[in-house]
Design an enzyme around this catalytic site. Sequence first.
Site, PDB file in Angstrom:
ATOM      1  CE1 TYR A   1      -3.523 -28.625  60.707  1.00  0.00           C
ATOM      2  CE2 TYR A   1      -4.656 -28.753  58.595  1.00  0.00           C
ATOM      3  CZ  TYR A   1      -3.552 -28.382  59.343  1.00  0.00           C
ATOM      4  OH  TYR A   1      -2.492 -27.787  58.725  1.00  0.00           O
TER       5      TYR A   1
ATOM      6  CG  LEU B   1     -14.628 -36.649  70.706  1.00  0.00           C
ATOM      7  CD1 LEU B   1     -14.524 -37.350  72.060  1.00  0.00           C
ATOM      8  CD2 LEU B   1     -13.512 -35.602  70.588  1.00  0.00           C
TER       9      LEU B   1
ATOM     10  CB  SER C   1     -13.539 -26.716  50.049  1.00  0.00           C
ATOM     11  OG  SER C   1     -12.500 -27.250  49.266  1.00  0.00           O
TER      12      SER C   1
ATOM     13  CB  THR D   1     -13.163 -28.711  46.520  1.00  0.00           C
ATOM     14  OG1 THR D   1     -13.069 -29.861  45.731  1.00  0.00           O
ATOM     15  CG2 THR D   1     -14.458 -28.715  47.272  1.00  0.00           C
TER      16      THR D   1
ATOM     17  CE1 TYR E   1     -14.842 -32.041  52.183  1.00  0.00           C
ATOM     18  CE2 TYR E   1     -13.808 -31.540  50.076  1.00  0.00           C
ATOM     19  CZ  TYR E   1     -14.021 -31.240  51.415  1.00  0.00           C
ATOM     20  OH  TYR E   1     -13.423 -30.130  51.948  1.00  0.00           O
TER      21      TYR E   1
ATOM     22  CE  LYS F   1     -16.493 -28.826  53.341  1.00  0.00           C
ATOM     23  NZ  LYS F   1     -16.786 -28.461  54.735  1.00  0.00           N
TER      24      LYS F   1
ATOM     25  CG  PHE G   1      -7.332 -21.605  47.872  1.00  0.00           C
ATOM     26  CD1 PHE G   1      -8.382 -20.757  48.262  1.00  0.00           C
ATOM     27  CD2 PHE G   1      -7.178 -21.867  46.529  1.00  0.00           C
ATOM     28  CE1 PHE G   1      -9.244 -20.189  47.323  1.00  0.00           C
ATOM     29  CE2 PHE G   1      -8.028 -21.299  45.584  1.00  0.00           C
ATOM     30  CZ  PHE G   1      -9.059 -20.466  45.978  1.00  0.00           C
TER      31      PHE G   1
ATOM     32  CG  ASN H   1      -5.301 -33.689  52.088  1.00  0.00           C
ATOM     33  OD1 ASN H   1      -6.039 -33.935  53.033  1.00  0.00           O
ATOM     34  ND2 ASN H   1      -5.776 -33.354  50.908  1.00  0.00           N
ATOM     35  CG  LEU H   2       2.115 -32.748  48.990  1.00  0.00           C
ATOM     36  CD1 LEU H   2       2.701 -34.038  48.443  1.00  0.00           C
ATOM     37  CD2 LEU H   2       2.297 -31.601  47.973  1.00  0.00           C
TER      38      LEU H   2
HETATM   39  C1  WQD Z   1      -2.008 -31.402  46.565  1.00  0.00           C
HETATM   40  C2  WQD Z   1      -1.095 -31.733  45.398  1.00  0.00           C
HETATM   41  C3  WQD Z   1      -1.622 -33.792  44.284  1.00  0.00           C
HETATM   42  C4  WQD Z   1      -0.643 -36.388  47.719  1.00  0.00           C
HETATM   43  C5  WQD Z   1      -7.782 -31.968  48.293  1.00  0.00           C
HETATM   44  C6  WQD Z   1      -9.269 -31.988  48.074  1.00  0.00           C
HETATM   45  C7  WQD Z   1      -9.881 -30.710  48.496  1.00  0.00           C
HETATM   46  C8  WQD Z   1      -9.491 -30.322  49.890  1.00  0.00           C
HETATM   47  C9  WQD Z   1      -8.039 -30.491  50.158  1.00  0.00           C
HETATM   48  C10 WQD Z   1     -10.272 -31.414  51.905  1.00  0.00           C
HETATM   49  C11 WQD Z   1      -1.821 -32.291  44.161  1.00  0.00           C
HETATM   50  C12 WQD Z   1      -0.264 -33.880  44.948  1.00  0.00           C
HETATM   51  C13 WQD Z   1      -0.856 -35.293  46.883  1.00  0.00           C
HETATM   52  C14 WQD Z   1       0.414 -37.290  47.430  1.00  0.00           C
HETATM   53  C15 WQD Z   1       0.973 -35.948  45.504  1.00  0.00           C
HETATM   54  N1  WQD Z   1     -10.358 -30.824  50.831  1.00  0.00           N
HETATM   55  N2  WQD Z   1      -0.040 -35.088  45.802  1.00  0.00           N
HETATM   56  N3  WQD Z   1       1.184 -37.033  46.327  1.00  0.00           N
HETATM   57  O1  WQD Z   1      -5.951 -32.297  45.828  1.00  0.00           O
HETATM   58  O2  WQD Z   1      -5.475 -29.830  46.181  1.00  0.00           O
HETATM   59  O3  WQD Z   1      -7.201 -30.949  47.511  1.00  0.00           O
HETATM   60  O4  WQD Z   1      -7.548 -31.709  49.657  1.00  0.00           O
HETATM   61  O5  WQD Z   1     -10.133 -31.627  52.910  1.00  0.00           O
HETATM   62  O6  WQD Z   1     -11.239 -30.810  48.375  1.00  0.00           O
HETATM   63  O7  WQD Z   1      -9.537 -32.227  46.713  1.00  0.00           O
HETATM   64  O8  WQD Z   1      -4.800 -31.444  47.965  1.00  0.00           O
HETATM   65  O9  WQD Z   1      -2.959 -32.255  49.370  1.00  0.00           O
HETATM   66  O10 WQD Z   1      -4.400 -33.946  48.158  1.00  0.00           O
HETATM   67  O11 WQD Z   1      -2.825 -32.527  46.839  1.00  0.00           O
HETATM   68  O12 WQD Z   1       1.724 -35.773  44.528  1.00  0.00           O
HETATM   69  O13 WQD Z   1       0.634 -38.285  48.110  1.00  0.00           O
HETATM   70  O14 WQD Z   1      -0.184 -32.775  45.807  1.00  0.00           O
HETATM   71  O15 WQD Z   1      -1.622 -34.463  43.065  1.00  0.00           O
HETATM   72  O16 WQD Z   1      -1.168 -31.790  43.033  1.00  0.00           O
HETATM   73  P1  WQD Z   1      -5.841 -31.159  46.738  1.00  0.00           P
HETATM   74  P2  WQD Z   1      -3.760 -32.614  48.158  1.00  0.00           P
END
Ligand code: WQD
Length: 322
Positions: A11, A33, A124, A126, A148, A152, A177, A198-199
Amino acid sequence: MKILVTGGLGYIGSHTVVELLEKGHEVVIIDNLYNSQKATHDKITAITHKPSTFVKMDATNYEGLKQLCKKHQFDGIIHFAGYKAVGESVAKPLMYYYNNLLSTITLARVAIEEGINKFIFSSSATVYGDGVSPLNEEAPLMERTNPYGETKAMSERILTDVAKANPTLNVILLRYFNPVGAHKSGLIGEVPNGTPNNLMPYITQVAKGLRDKLYIFGNDYPTIDGTGVRDYIHVVDLAKGHVAALEANKTGVNIYNLGTGKGTSVLELVNAFMSVNKVNIPYEITSRRAGDIATCYANVNKAKKELKWEAKYNVEDMVKDA
Ligand code: WQD
């Protein structure tokens, strides 16, 4: 410059390869891959109309990397390749430590042996754990997190020690971020395997009708509306941040946050997605997800000042392009 990009079909890697090619750099991609498609290479070519080389290779393959470096005489390495799912890392810690650390170690070793003096690493936010936002690069690294996140933080420490001992190696650690969105062409983007963690990819799957509704993990955080606040950054801005880092000619070890400096709550993001894309996203509030923090956003002054880079896209652009 001639750049080796590991994980260049993933990505963030694929978007960065596009920006590198657009700026006239030469790119050799390696990717195993595991979580990407070979067809992405053709899509990169379709977007840029510029050639690049793809070799299917694991970033832990020392002999293969040595041969590749002897053939190409790289000026720099951008290391994206790695496993990235937090939950999976808890279930399969050895897989994460083995792959994510061995790839960093192997690439650093090859860089030193082959005289490659620029090394950019995908870190990250993180690594800040539950630090207080806005987070700047001086904030302490978290004590303990998931495997994970540990890979990092450990990779950062390894590269820092290696650069200190080998002054010809210049290392840039980029702390991302929350990358979202996609290239305007619509040809490349985020294609998660299975259920997205992820969201944003979850929201887009609901928008497409692949999932019934979004579950919002908690609305009792001490934030503007009770939902979690993050610093979402358009992946194209993030990609341009790598090019800026590469071209900045920094020496030693340098660390930069790549974010927008602005926090957006889950509800704000969902509402923006609905209004910009004119699509309904049904959602249900559920309990908090283990390990989540309330708020995480960047102080981005250092990257602005030293890399002359800042994010240009806003949340509306991000939800549209996603
Ligand atoms: C964002 C917000 C969730 C999904 C994570 C890893 C980090 C990094 C990126 C990886 C939060 C909320 C999420 C859902 C929700 N690394 N949410 N419903 O947690 O900031 O970071 O991903 O590749 O190391 O920890 O990102 O997108 O998972 O969540 O409500 O179905 O959305 O609680 O507040 P996050 P996220």
